[in-house]
Write an enzyme that holds these catalytic residues in place. Structure first.
Site: not given
Length: 341
Positions: A11-12, A147, A308
């Site tokens: 994932g990111y 975030c 974020n």
């Protein structure tokens, strides 16, 4: 060397963890776990890592026993598997939402499901070094805030604890598309997102509960998706306590953050960049905090910005790791962001 593993590495947030850990001089990445990508090169999913690592994705049964385990895994799933994760590593740093809230009733209210591991909640230290550095030095279980919550905490907690604000606080949060994750649905297609200012949480965003828990104030939060890929910016408005002026606010922020490596007080009187702007923070572990109030005003507008995926996620987690393992806090997190960007 610190032997590190990442679960949810495709994932990111997982990719940002890998990027930061690959560049950390005291870390060896021993596993990048993905449920579906076992055997594939990490740089096939995270092309920015080409030439930087020969890692391939592994399955959970190849995890072994690293010194530190980063969990970039979904809420609900994380609490179900947490006992197994705790058996796998000496230190577990969780980036899901499952162990951020102390009250299980509040968790169920905001996440829509009962907490399945309530007995473990109290064993996690909040992963925000600016407030919990001493506890993090000995912590084996760390829960990193969300975030938007991180931006809210860093900008509002000093004012709340100093008694400078009173009553309810309104929070207007804006976030880029990466905040929805790598598997976001059709609402994040370019055709739907481009040019849009979409209010996706007009009330009761989950990070609202984290900010309320830390400040002791009732929070009314709205979240809007903007066209940017990265970045969070929060505008918060609060009533000032009697006698509070600009000097008191500025002095409070400086006393809290004067020696902090990753929080900068940005509240200049003029200039293009006189308030926090997420654009110039892309890729960095900084959170910029500022404020504005009219002369004689009874309210303050507080502005906070961060990336974020970094200070709002992976960078904060690596900062916690540095504190826990006695490394210099800035190690592996030296990138300053870009301008122009």
């Amino acid at each position: 060397m610190i032997r590190a593993a990442v679960v949810g590495a495709a994932g990111y947030i997982g990719g940002e963890l890998l990027r930061l850990l690959v560049g950390h001089p005291q870390v060896e990445i021993v596993a990048a776990v993905s449920r579906t990508l076992r055997g594939r090169p990490v740089d096939s999913i995270h092309p920015n890592l080409r030439g930087r690592t020969r890692l391939t994705f592994s399955s959970y049964d190849q995890l072994g026993h690293p010194d530190v385990l980063f969990l970039a895994t979904p809420h609900r799933e994380t609490m179900q598997r947490m006992p197994a994760y705790l058996d796998s590593a000496r230190v577990v740093i969780d980036l899901s939402g499952d162990f951020r809230l102390h009250d299980t009733d509040v968790y169920e209210d905001y996440y829509g499901t009962p907490h399945e591991a309530p007995g473990l909640i109290g064993s996690f230290v909040p992963g925000i070094p600016e407030f919990h550095r001493d506890r993090l030095r000995a912590a084996d279980r760390i829960s990193v805030p969300g975030c938007m919550a991180t931006a809210g905490l860093l900008s509002l907690v000093p004012l709340a604890r100093a008694g400078l604000v009173r009553g309810d606080i309104t929070v207007d949060a804006r976030t880029g598309s990466s905040g929805s994750g790598a598997k976001a649905g059709s609402e994040n297609l370019h055709a739907e997102r481009s040019g849009a200012l979409r209010v996706f949480a007009p009330t009761r965003h989950r990070h609202e509960a984290e900010i309320a828990q830390a400040t002791g104030h009732t929070i009314h939060m709205t979240a809007t998706g903007i066209e940017a890929v990265r970045g969070v910016q929060l505008l918060s408005r609060a009533s000032l306590a009697d006698g509070v002026d600009e000097r008191a606010i500025r002095s409070t922020y400086r006393s809290w953050y004067g020696d902090e490596p990753f929080v900068r007080v940005v509240a200049a009187r003029r200039g293009m960049h006189r308030f926090p702007d997420a654009k110039i923070l892309s890729g960095s572990n900084y959170c910029d905090v500022g404020f504005a109030l009219d002369r004689g005003a009874s309210t303050v507008t507080v502005i906070a910005a961060l990336d974020n995926l970094v200070k709002g996620g992976a960078g904060n987690a690596v900062q916690c790791m540095n504190v826990r393992f006695g490394e210099p806090e800035e190690r592996g997190l030296e990138f300053t962001g870009l301008h122009p960007n």
